[in-house]
Design an enzyme around this catalytic site. Sequence first.
Site, PDB file in Angstrom:
ATOM      1  N   HIS A 106      48.966  79.378  93.357  1.00 53.10           N
ATOM      2  CA  HIS A 106      49.245  80.503  94.267  1.00 53.10           C
ATOM      3  C   HIS A 106      50.441  80.200  95.173  1.00 53.10           C
ATOM      4  O   HIS A 106      51.423  80.932  95.135  1.00 53.10           O
ATOM      5  CB  HIS A 106      48.019  80.890  95.113  1.00 53.10           C
ATOM      6  CG  HIS A 106      46.818  81.223  94.310  1.00 53.10           C
ATOM      7  ND1 HIS A 106      46.828  82.210  93.347  1.00 53.10           N
ATOM      8  CD2 HIS A 106      45.560  80.707  94.308  1.00 53.10           C
ATOM      9  CE1 HIS A 106      45.633  82.287  92.784  1.00 53.10           C
ATOM     10  NE2 HIS A 106      44.846  81.379  93.344  1.00 53.10           N
TER      11      HIS A 106
ATOM     12  N   ASP B 125      43.608  83.386  86.193  1.00 55.52           N
ATOM     13  CA  ASP B 125      42.747  83.106  87.343  1.00 55.52           C
ATOM     14  C   ASP B 125      41.394  83.801  87.261  1.00 55.52           C
ATOM     15  O   ASP B 125      40.498  83.359  86.540  1.00 55.52           O
ATOM     16  CB  ASP B 125      43.495  83.464  88.622  1.00 55.52           C
ATOM     17  CG  ASP B 125      42.823  82.942  89.897  1.00 55.52           C
ATOM     18  OD1 ASP B 125      41.764  82.311  89.789  1.00 55.52           O
ATOM     19  OD2 ASP B 125      43.358  83.165  90.987  1.00 55.52           O
TER      20      ASP B 125
END
Length: 450
Positions: free
Chosen positions: A272, A323
């Site tokens: 991220h 994810d």
Amino acid sequence: MQVTTYWLEHAWLDTHVEPGVAVSVTDGRITEVRTGAEAPPQGAVPLRGLTIPGLANAHSHAFHRALRSTVQVGSGTFWTWREVMYQVASRLTPETYFSLARAVYAEMALAGITAVGEFHYVHHAPGGGAYADPNAMGEALIAAAADAGIRITLLDTAYLSSAIKNKHSGQAPNQHQLRFSDGTAEAWAERASALKDSDHARIGAAIHSVRAVPAGQLSTVAEWAASRNAPLHVHLSEQTAENDACRAAHGCTPTRLLADHGVLGPRTTGVHNTHLTDMDIALLGGTNTGTCMCPTTERDLADGIGPAAALQRAGSPLSLGSDSHAVIDLLEEARAMELDERLRTRTRGHWTAAALLRAATADGHAALGWDGAGSIEAGALADFATVALDSVRTAGPLPRLGAETAVFAATAADVRHTVVAGRQVVRDGSHVLVPDVASALSEAIAALRS
């Protein structure tokens, strides 16, 4: 030795699209790449469309697939979403996780993904007894990937605390997180050391986040990975609350804290990397620490848009992950990274299609420790995927614009063939090993709800 030859109608060879390419495969590796093959050689398997190296899904939580649609009801934040996630995690056993992950990994294969980085923190199966093996959950994931026909890097995750308590310790795990924890980093390392590599599996490490591993134990995880030359991943600055808590306890950002404890470096990937300072970006780039962007999840959870372009300019290699599996589509992840940056900056063209494909292929495999993957050349692993150039989404552009078509128009539904280690896992849009993936997903998710 058995030699298999694939004829690629069009192939992306890192810098350009080449028509008519014959690829010979022996023992799972490419042994010869011959251009100028206008027609399939005798006995060759034709792959019509654009063949690209296998896609690498560098960040996955397989059990999050069970949340799809369920978490789209109502509003909230990452933190409210997390409460729903905990409920699913609490129901996982080695058997239910195997069934779900097998179906999820088969869905990945259908999307052209040949390797997955599984960020695994649901340890310690409930009930004891038959589940006395503390690695039963991780072994279930490794077996699931084998059944689905893809490679896996099991990023066994240290998750020891629920939040930062002070400079020296973290708060105890809450009731949902108890099974995630080994108590200490030393105990985590002892358990993780029992996991072994295999032909289709690599064992790596992960630090869940600076809130989940107290500062004094970060180096233990980093040293474990370094001693094995294994990849090390970490959720980094996904939420501003994490940054605020870190500054309050340590007087620095999470990136600085990781740097001070020896976590950053070329084998490490920050996942991220959303809310960073200029100094954070310089630290990550200067140490060649990678960045895994997960745009479909980052926007689904309202996390924000990370500074991917600035990170790459600073020296941080980019990879991509699905994810939470809001969708499983690495072509969409590649496209979204560029389009999100366009929205943020109001300018176009931050990455070429070729650069985005490299993030989804070669750089993703490198982040997962699969050396020699992510290219169509002699000596590379024989992992590749073929994208149709004649679907309603991809028809029209010239074949030489195949990379642009794949990244900016195609979806996972346009993947026709997937080959892993020279074996065709997906043929004509159907999974060879898991014949009805949709039913397998429905049954596995229903089992978790019962």
